[in-house]
Design a protein around this motif. Structure first.
Motif, PDB file in Angstrom:
ATOM      1  N   TYR A 192      28.617  43.672  24.502  1.00 20.39           N
ATOM      2  CA  TYR A 192      27.373  44.299  24.034  1.00 20.39           C
ATOM      3  C   TYR A 192      27.339  44.343  22.509  1.00 20.39           C
ATOM      4  CZ  TYR A 192      23.977  48.018  23.073  1.00 20.39           C
ATOM      5  OH  TYR A 192      22.923  48.747  22.580  1.00 20.39           O
ATOM      6  N   LYS A 193      28.446  44.761  21.890  1.00 20.92           N
ATOM      7  CA  LYS A 193      28.503  44.845  20.430  1.00 20.92           C
ATOM      8  C   LYS A 193      28.367  43.459  19.796  1.00 20.92           C
ATOM      9  CE  LYS A 193      29.238  49.299  19.984  1.00 20.92           C
ATOM     10  NZ  LYS A 193      28.229  50.169  19.350  1.00 20.92           N
ATOM     11  N   TYR A 194      29.025  42.479  20.396  1.00 23.64           N
ATOM     12  CA  TYR A 194      29.002  41.120  19.854  1.00 23.64           C
ATOM     13  C   TYR A 194      27.592  40.523  19.938  1.00 23.64           C
ATOM     14  CZ  TYR A 194      30.051  36.143  19.296  1.00 23.64           C
ATOM     15  OH  TYR A 194      30.055  34.847  18.861  1.00 23.64           O
ATOM     16  N   ILE A 195      26.949  40.677  21.092  1.00 24.15           N
ATOM     17  CA  ILE A 195      25.595  40.133  21.277  1.00 24.15           C
ATOM     18  C   ILE A 195      24.615  40.801  20.310  1.00 24.15           C
ATOM     19  CG2 ILE A 195      23.654  40.019  22.899  1.00 24.15           C
ATOM     20  CD1 ILE A 195      25.851  39.677  25.111  1.00 24.15           C
ATOM     21  N   CYS A 196      24.738  42.117  20.144  1.00 25.80           N
ATOM     22  CA  CYS A 196      23.884  42.820  19.181  1.00 25.80           C
ATOM     23  C   CYS A 196      24.066  42.248  17.775  1.00 25.80           C
ATOM     24  CB  CYS A 196      24.201  44.315  19.174  1.00 25.80           C
ATOM     25  SG  CYS A 196      23.613  45.210  20.627  1.00 25.80           S
ATOM     26  N   ALA A 197      25.313  41.976  17.400  1.00 26.43           N
ATOM     27  CA  ALA A 197      25.605  41.452  16.063  1.00 26.43           C
ATOM     28  C   ALA A 197      25.037  40.044  15.882  1.00 26.43           C
ATOM     29  CB  ALA A 197      27.112  41.452  15.821  1.00 26.43           C
ATOM     30  N   ILE A 198      25.184  39.200  16.900  1.00 34.55           N
ATOM     31  CA  ILE A 198      24.673  37.823  16.834  1.00 34.55           C
ATOM     32  C   ILE A 198      23.147  37.823  16.692  1.00 34.55           C
ATOM     33  CG2 ILE A 198      24.215  35.797  18.296  1.00 34.55           C
ATOM     34  CD1 ILE A 198      26.841  35.484  16.994  1.00 34.55           C
ATOM     35  N   LEU A 199      22.488  38.650  17.491  1.00 39.67           N
ATOM     36  CA  LEU A 199      21.027  38.707  17.438  1.00 39.67           C
ATOM     37  C   LEU A 199      20.543  39.296  16.115  1.00 39.67           C
ATOM     38  CD1 LEU A 199      20.159  39.778  21.097  1.00 39.67           C
ATOM     39  CD2 LEU A 199      20.145  37.495  20.097  1.00 39.67           C
ATOM     40  N   GLU A 200      21.290  40.236  15.579  1.00 42.92           N
ATOM     41  CA  GLU A 200      20.937  40.821  14.280  1.00 42.92           C
ATOM     42  C   GLU A 200      21.084  39.768  13.184  1.00 42.92           C
ATOM     43  OE1 GLU A 200      19.604  43.825  11.787  1.00 42.92           O
ATOM     44  OE2 GLU A 200      19.870  43.955  13.970  1.00 42.92           O
ATOM     45  N   LEU A 201      22.105  38.943  13.290  1.00 40.10           N
ATOM     46  CA  LEU A 201      22.374  37.919  12.281  1.00 40.10           C
ATOM     47  C   LEU A 201      21.346  36.796  12.310  1.00 40.10           C
ATOM     48  CD1 LEU A 201      24.387  36.708  10.153  1.00 40.10           C
ATOM     49  CD2 LEU A 201      25.510  35.576  12.082  1.00 40.10           C
ATOM     50  N   LEU A 202      20.997  36.333  13.510  1.00 40.12           N
ATOM     51  CA  LEU A 202      20.137  35.155  13.644  1.00 40.12           C
ATOM     52  C   LEU A 202      18.658  35.491  13.775  1.00 40.12           C
ATOM     53  CD1 LEU A 202      22.319  33.011  16.089  1.00 40.12           C
ATOM     54  CD2 LEU A 202      22.138  32.800  13.607  1.00 40.12           C
ATOM     55  N   SER A 203      18.341  36.690  14.248  1.00 36.44           N
ATOM     56  CA  SER A 203      16.950  37.117  14.453  1.00 36.44           C
ATOM     57  C   SER A 203      16.111  36.051  15.167  1.00 36.44           C
ATOM     58  CB  SER A 203      16.298  37.466  13.108  1.00 36.44           C
ATOM     59  OG  SER A 203      16.974  38.515  12.473  1.00 36.44           O
ATOM     60  N   LEU A 258      17.666  30.377  20.193  1.00 34.04           N
ATOM     61  CA  LEU A 258      19.109  30.485  20.425  1.00 34.04           C
ATOM     62  C   LEU A 258      19.410  30.122  21.868  1.00 34.04           C
ATOM     63  CD1 LEU A 258      21.976  31.344  19.533  1.00 34.04           C
ATOM     64  CD2 LEU A 258      21.379  33.676  20.261  1.00 34.04           C
ATOM     65  N   PHE A 259      20.164  29.032  22.078  1.00 32.58           N
ATOM     66  CA  PHE A 259      20.657  28.677  23.413  1.00 32.58           C
ATOM     67  C   PHE A 259      22.000  29.369  23.617  1.00 32.58           C
ATOM     68  CE2 PHE A 259      18.205  24.864  22.125  1.00 32.58           C
ATOM     69  CZ  PHE A 259      17.272  24.844  23.144  1.00 32.58           C
ATOM     70  N   CYS A 260      22.239  29.901  24.809  1.00 29.13           N
ATOM     71  CA  CYS A 260      23.502  30.573  25.122  1.00 29.13           C
ATOM     72  C   CYS A 260      24.082  30.013  26.404  1.00 29.13           C
ATOM     73  CB  CYS A 260      23.290  32.075  25.293  1.00 29.13           C
ATOM     74  SG  CYS A 260      22.627  32.928  23.854  1.00 29.13           S
ATOM     75  N   GLY A 261      25.358  29.609  26.360  1.00 30.43           N
ATOM     76  CA  GLY A 261      25.984  29.135  27.580  1.00 30.43           C
ATOM     77  C   GLY A 261      27.289  28.411  27.320  1.00 30.43           C
ATOM     78  N   ALA A 262      28.045  28.222  28.415  1.00 35.79           N
ATOM     79  CA  ALA A 262      29.322  27.510  28.349  1.00 35.79           C
ATOM     80  C   ALA A 262      29.151  26.066  28.779  1.00 35.79           C
ATOM     81  CB  ALA A 262      30.350  28.217  29.239  1.00 35.79           C
ATOM     82  N   MET A 263      27.992  25.473  28.462  1.00 35.86           N
ATOM     83  CA  MET A 263      27.671  24.125  28.929  1.00 35.86           C
ATOM     84  C   MET A 263      28.708  23.083  28.516  1.00 35.86           C
ATOM     85  SD  MET A 263      24.853  26.059  28.086  1.00 35.86           S
ATOM     86  CE  MET A 263      23.795  25.495  26.773  1.00 35.86           C
ATOM     87  N   ALA A 264      29.359  23.291  27.378  1.00 29.65           N
ATOM     88  CA  ALA A 264      30.358  22.327  26.914  1.00 29.65           C
ATOM     89  C   ALA A 264      31.530  22.213  27.886  1.00 29.65           C
ATOM     90  CB  ALA A 264      30.867  22.728  25.528  1.00 29.65           C
ATOM     91  N   ALA A 265      31.758  23.242  28.692  1.00 31.65           N
ATOM     92  CA  ALA A 265      32.880  23.240  29.628  1.00 31.65           C
ATOM     93  C   ALA A 265      32.551  22.508  30.922  1.00 31.65           C
ATOM     94  CB  ALA A 265      33.316  24.671  29.940  1.00 31.65           C
ATOM     95  N   PHE A 266      31.265  22.253  31.176  1.00 29.42           N
ATOM     96  CA  PHE A 266      30.889  21.538  32.414  1.00 29.42           C
ATOM     97  C   PHE A 266      29.720  20.589  32.124  1.00 29.42           C
ATOM     98  CE2 PHE A 266      28.860  25.727  32.326  1.00 29.42           C
ATOM     99  CZ  PHE A 266      27.510  25.422  32.467  1.00 29.42           C
ATOM    100  N   ASP A 267      29.772  19.967  30.972  1.00 32.83           N
ATOM    101  CA  ASP A 267      28.649  19.154  30.508  1.00 32.83           C
ATOM    102  C   ASP A 267      28.347  18.002  31.461  1.00 32.83           C
ATOM    103  OD1 ASP A 267      26.646  18.184  28.926  1.00 32.83           O
ATOM    104  OD2 ASP A 267      27.990  17.145  27.538  1.00 32.83           O
ATOM    105  N   LYS A 268      27.114  17.974  31.932  1.00 34.35           N
ATOM    106  CA  LYS A 268      26.643  16.889  32.792  1.00 34.35           C
ATOM    107  C   LYS A 268      25.319  16.390  32.221  1.00 34.35           C
ATOM    108  CE  LYS A 268      28.891  19.222  36.624  1.00 34.35           C
ATOM    109  NZ  LYS A 268      28.714  20.085  37.813  1.00 34.35           N
ATOM    110  N   GLY A 269      25.391  16.019  30.945  1.00 34.25           N
ATOM    111  CA  GLY A 269      24.195  15.569  30.248  1.00 34.25           C
ATOM    112  C   GLY A 269      23.420  16.692  29.585  1.00 34.25           C
TER     113      GLY A 269
END
Length: 418
Positions: free
Chosen positions: A112-123, A1-12
């Motif tokens: 915190y709740k959102y990250i826990c849910a995402i990690l639970e979903l994707l494992s 799982l990659f996490c970040g706002a890279m799309a907002a400052f994409d430089k390749g």
């Protein structure tokens, strides 16, 4: 799982991730794109593997100032029970000017709740954070540790034209900083030294930088009180809230900034030395701090500049000083002496002057101004760059005269796969 706002400052970055995913076809990948509005469309257009975008509340830089949010005592208590949540709370409160009552607490609690849910979903087997110091990612790192999920870090490389993916940490927590002797012992061939020399020459000649530089060059006319016969020092500030220095705790002192809690504290100390020794002092803040509105209070310390070409600013100066800014690499590329007050990948590499205690600073500044960028430092820097390009950095795969860093992407994640 990659996490970040890279799309907002994409430089390749997104193209690099697409290539990385393609090279590791036996592994499933997903991107948590921390963006909203048009950047969601940009993510959908550019990313060639599964992704999900965060809710608006967690899109980076989409904070609503002045908005009060009700939070319960139980929510505040839960934040206080976990050190990483308390640290993230302090970070966002300090970083964002003008937050309404309860907003930061609600942001941290629901992140915190959102990250826990995402990690639970994707494992996921591993999570790769673009800049682990950002408050949202500090929470993600804490949750991953609770769930025993491996964490990696990704950022722009310390050499322009590169990216870095590492396991141990970033800046002063990276393996070149934590194990400088091991890094220095790396076997480097004559061909690799020659290639590093060509890379340095190329970067100096082109002025390649991950940020497009202003056309305006720096000159004596940019300063209010320039004294031509005096030595000129430039101090480069860092991104206070995404460099590991804030909150200024044991970890920050051990791995990042042993002397100063922030750029302003260092700037004030340097301004005293500048007056005492009759030096010109220029202060160049980090662009992120300017955009966040934190730099108005710092304009009275030295000659303030934030809108000039950084290469010309370095060329104009006699010495570059910083705590943890990667601009130190640009200064060394341009063959200017550098004084480091904090820890980065340059730690104990023999490329620059170092002062990791306040009482060493004036002595090291005088030495740097007297001896300049020495031949030994130049040779050590060439060897350091050779090591970075050989084992540490990945080429960003953007069009340029020569590749910089590794281009083989297969096997990066083998450590966590069967």
């Amino acid at each position: 799982l990659f996490c970040g706002a890279m799309a907002a400052f994409d430089k390749g970055i997104l193209n690099f991730l697409n290539e990385l995913v393609k090279a590791n076809a036996g592994i499933k990948f997903c991107l948590l794109s921390e963006v909203t509005a048009e950047y969601r469309r940009y993510t959908a257009e550019k990313v060639k593997f599964p992704f999900v975008c965060t809710p608006h509340l967690f899109a980076k830089e989409m904070v609503i100032t002045g908005m009060c949010v009700p939070v319960s005592k139980e929510q505040v208590r839960q934040i206080g029970k976990k050190t990483f949540l308390s640290e993230a709370l302090r970070n966002i409160k300090a970083r964002q000017i003008g937050l309404g009552d309860g907003y930061a607490e609600a942001w941290v609690f629901y992140a915190y709740k959102y990250i826990c849910a995402i990690l639970e979903l994707l494992s996921p087997r591993a999570v790769v954070l673009w800049n682990g110091f950002y408050a949202f990612h500090h929470i993600a790192k804490g949750v991953c540790r609770e769930k025993k999920i491996a964490v990696m870090y990704m950022e722009f490389g310390c050499i322009p034209g590169t990216f870095c993916i590492e396991r141990m940490g970033q800046q002063g927590e990276s393996w070149p900083a934590r194990k400088p002797a091991k890094f220095r012992r790396m076997e480097i061939s004559g061909e690799e030294m020659e290639m590093a020399g060509r890379a340095i020459d190329y970067l100096k000649r082109t002025g390649l930088n991950r940020n497009i530089q202003p056309i305006k060059p720096f000159s004596a006319g940019c300063m209010k009180n320039y004294r031509g016969a005096k030595k000129t020092i430039v101090f480069f500030g860092h991104n206070e809230y995404e460099s590991g220095v804030f909150p200024y705790n044991f970890n920050a002192r051990k791995y990042h900034s042993p002397c100063f809690a922030c750029s302003l504290a260092a700037l004030k100390y340097l301004s005293v030395l500048a007056v005492k020794n009759d030096w010109n002092l220029i202060y160049k803040p980090h662009p992120a701090m300017v955009s966040l509105g934190h730099e108005e209070k710092n304009r009275k310390w030295g000659e303030y500049t934030d809108d000039v070409n950084i290469n010309s600013l370095i060329d104009f100066s006699d010495l570059a000083v910083t705590i943890v800014s990667q601009t130190a690499y640009i200064a060394l590329i341009r063959e200017k002496p550098v004084l480091m007050l904090g820890y980065t990948q340059l730690k104990n590499k023999g490329c620059c002057y170092e002062a990791f205690h306040v009482r060493q600073i004036q002595k090291q500044m005088k030495k740097a101004l007297r001896e300049g960028y020495t031949e030994k430092q130049r040779e050590n820097f060439r060897r350091h760059v050779a090591g970075l390009l050989k084992e540490y950095l990945y080429d960003d795969m953007q069009e340029k005269e020569m590749p910089l860093g590794k281009r083989e992407l297969q096997g990066i994640f083998d450590h966590w796969t069967d």
